[in-house]
Enzyme design. Structure first.
Site, PDB file in Angstrom:
ATOM      1  N   ILE B  14       0.986  -1.260   0.011  1.00 14.97           N
ATOM      2  CA  ILE B  14      -0.062  -0.098  -0.029  1.00 14.97           C
ATOM      3  C   ILE B  14       0.991   1.199  -0.193  1.00 14.97           C
ATOM      4  O   ILE B  14       0.584   2.397  -0.682  1.00 14.97           O
ATOM      5  CB  ILE B  14      -1.010  -0.026   1.328  1.00 14.97           C
ATOM      6  N   SER B  36      11.544   0.885   7.509  1.00 17.17           N
ATOM      7  CA  SER B  36      11.094  -0.332   7.238  1.00 17.17           C
ATOM      8  C   SER B  36      12.229  -1.308   7.585  1.00 17.17           C
ATOM      9  O   SER B  36      13.580  -1.181   7.661  1.00 17.17           O
ATOM     10  CB  SER B  36      11.183  -0.537   5.603  1.00 17.17           C
ATOM     11  N   ARG B  37      11.915  -2.443   8.059  1.00 13.66           N
ATOM     12  CA  ARG B  37      12.941  -3.492   8.512  1.00 13.66           C
ATOM     13  C   ARG B  37      13.846  -4.027   7.682  1.00 13.66           C
ATOM     14  O   ARG B  37      14.959  -4.205   7.756  1.00 13.66           O
ATOM     15  CB  ARG B  37      12.162  -4.823   9.229  1.00 13.66           C
ATOM     16  N   LYS B  90      -6.085   2.683   7.061  1.00 16.21           N
ATOM     17  CA  LYS B  90      -7.213   2.163   7.715  1.00 16.21           C
ATOM     18  C   LYS B  90      -7.031   0.427   8.055  1.00 16.21           C
ATOM     19  O   LYS B  90      -6.340   0.273   7.169  1.00 16.21           O
ATOM     20  CB  LYS B  90      -8.485   2.372   6.762  1.00 16.21           C
ATOM     21  N   ASP B 168     -12.289  -6.699   6.020  1.00 21.63           N
ATOM     22  CA  ASP B 168     -11.240  -5.752   5.300  1.00 21.63           C
ATOM     23  C   ASP B 168     -11.442  -4.844   4.157  1.00 21.63           C
ATOM     24  O   ASP B 168     -11.423  -3.543   4.285  1.00 21.63           O
ATOM     25  CB  ASP B 168     -10.082  -6.619   4.896  1.00 21.63           C
TER      26      ASP B 168
END
Lengths: 309, 309
Positions: B14, B36-37, B90, B168
């Protein structure tokens, strides 16, 4: 001040066991009408429906709703629209959206809406809140275990969708814990144990943590035989607080600090009169919100069928 | 005004498909860091964690959280405590209690919290709201039916507790309907269809009614093959409004009134900049509250196992 003229809707067990005696002993209120499909009360005007009561007893200042949660939203909306104060039995609605709406309707009507949580009026609760206010919370353990066959005989609705199963008593524990802890807390994980022949859980394990990271664990069980347990333990930097027997006994480090006879409903009506006097509402959805969170986030495990007899 | 320096957390699908392009085309924002990992972005400072980003890029004004809902509460709390604005993908949290808490934290911090519902920024939504504002709503029908295998390949988390299954996508429909209807509405009955090998529903039927009594019916389905359906029909005293294709087409009595290219995320970041400029938050929990209500009140039916491939 003249007494508040009140009408009561729903003459079931909770109304007869708790509301009527509490009202009878409280000079702030005068019970002038009841509405019930098939029951009546000597010496009090009775009506077959809420609508008939509102039409037939226009002098009413307030209405207490002791009807099932699924019909309460429409009833409370009507009562507020007629300009009267409303007291709601717990839980305040079948859904959170309804309760949110009633809060708005009460504001619009300029009337008092009191969403009651009777367990918050147990004698140990207020002193527990005071004692905990200045403490660092390290860990909380909630044990809410009772025998559904003893306390809820024949209450089939408990097992239907919306009946909430073991959360019907469990929400009382949540109403106390949200009332005494200084910090908000949040569900991290839950398991709901649902009998294979039912819709609602018969037991639940809940793991919360509070805003400072302290763990809060709850075990709800509807199949407790032998001694029944309604206990909350709070470990703090100043020792362990225990609320026992549903909030009627308060212990600090095992020493009994506070014990008083159960006065939940008398205290609750005292509060209702105060709120009306101050033109304020009191609606805390936190206990119901935690239950909804548990249904939203919880893992379901199917367990043995439950047959009452 | 100089651009708002923003950091983005979570470089998943996303973020790459929507947030980065929307930010790249919006002069109100300057993307200065990502966390971000295991991913990075050319030309932008990258960090292995949110904490490292907050320490390493203290010039940040705002942070967009595109991480999974279960970790977002702790992250948003931290960002607000560091005095930065927050945008939430969301749904705004894994539970309602978390979102309630974040609203309070944003007030305390005096920063903007924007809980986004991207579908509300579909081009037909604002004109639909305007058209409906003065109409009498008679009946609403929501059809939200898509093929999970096409749109959510490999997303096993959808089926876990808290993953919400068909809710979802369904919550997008609820975010539109709560955004366009003039009256609040309330769940009366729901059926959740749950595959025997999963925790979350693969389909759901919901029956609401609005404050004036108009029925609102929703069908959510995750197994739609052939044409996909994301439609909302509203029958009124002035004819039938239809929002089609997720809100991108608006019809009145079958006549196309409004169609525009999909611009949900660009519009959403325009709104975020406005809110920051006005020092306001925008957090509407209504869509998530309706989902929680459905889990609380819904009847569960076990259906055939779901196996993705």
């Amino acid at each position: 001040m003249p007494p508040i003229k009140i009408g009561l809707v729903g003459l079931g067990k909770i109304a007869r066991d708790q509301h009527l005696p509490a009202l009878g002993n409280n000079p702030d209120f005068e019970l002038v009408a009841v509405a019930s499909r098939n029951a009546s009360l000597e010496g009090v005007a009775d009506f077959a429906s809420l609508e008939a009561m509102l039409d037939g007893a226009p002098e009413l200042d307030a209405v207490a709703l002791c009807t099932p949660p699924t019909v309460r939203h429409a009833q409370a909306r009507l009562v507020l629209a007629r300009g009267k104060h409303v007291l709601l039995e717990k839980p305040p609605g079948a859904t959170l959206s309804e309760v949110e709406d009633l809060t708005r309707q009460a504001e619009v009507a300029g009337r008092t809406l009191f969403a009651t949580w009777h367990s918050r009026h147990a004698p140990g609760v207020a002193p527990a809140r005071e004692w905990l206010a200045a403490r660092e919370i390290q860990r909380v353990e909630i044990q809410w275990k009772e025998d559904v066959r003893v306390w809820h005989p024949g209450q089939e609705w408990l097992w239907e969708p919306g009946g909430m199963g073991v959360f019907d008593p469990g929400i009382n524990a949540l109403s106390i814990v949200t009332g005494i802890l200084p910090n908000a807390f949040f569900l991290r994980e839950a398991t709901l144990f649902v009998p294979e022949n039912r819709q609602a859980p018969i037991a639940a394990n809940l793991a919360f943590s509070d805003a400072a990271g302290a763990p809060i664990e709850a075990e709800f069980d509807f199949l407790q035989s032998g001694p029944q347990t309604w206990d909350i333990h709070v470990d703090t930097d100043a020792g362990r607080l225990t609320l026992s027997k549903g909030g009627s006994q308060l212990f600090i480090d095992g020493r009994l600090e506070h014990e008083a006879p159960e006065q939940e409903y008398p205290s609750l009506y005292t509060r209702f009169a105060e709120l009306i006097g101050e033109s304020r509402s009191e609606v805390d959805v936190a206990p119901l919100r935690h239950v909804a969170d548990a249904f939203l986030l919880g893992r379901r495990e199917v367990v043995e069928a439950f047959v009452e007899t």
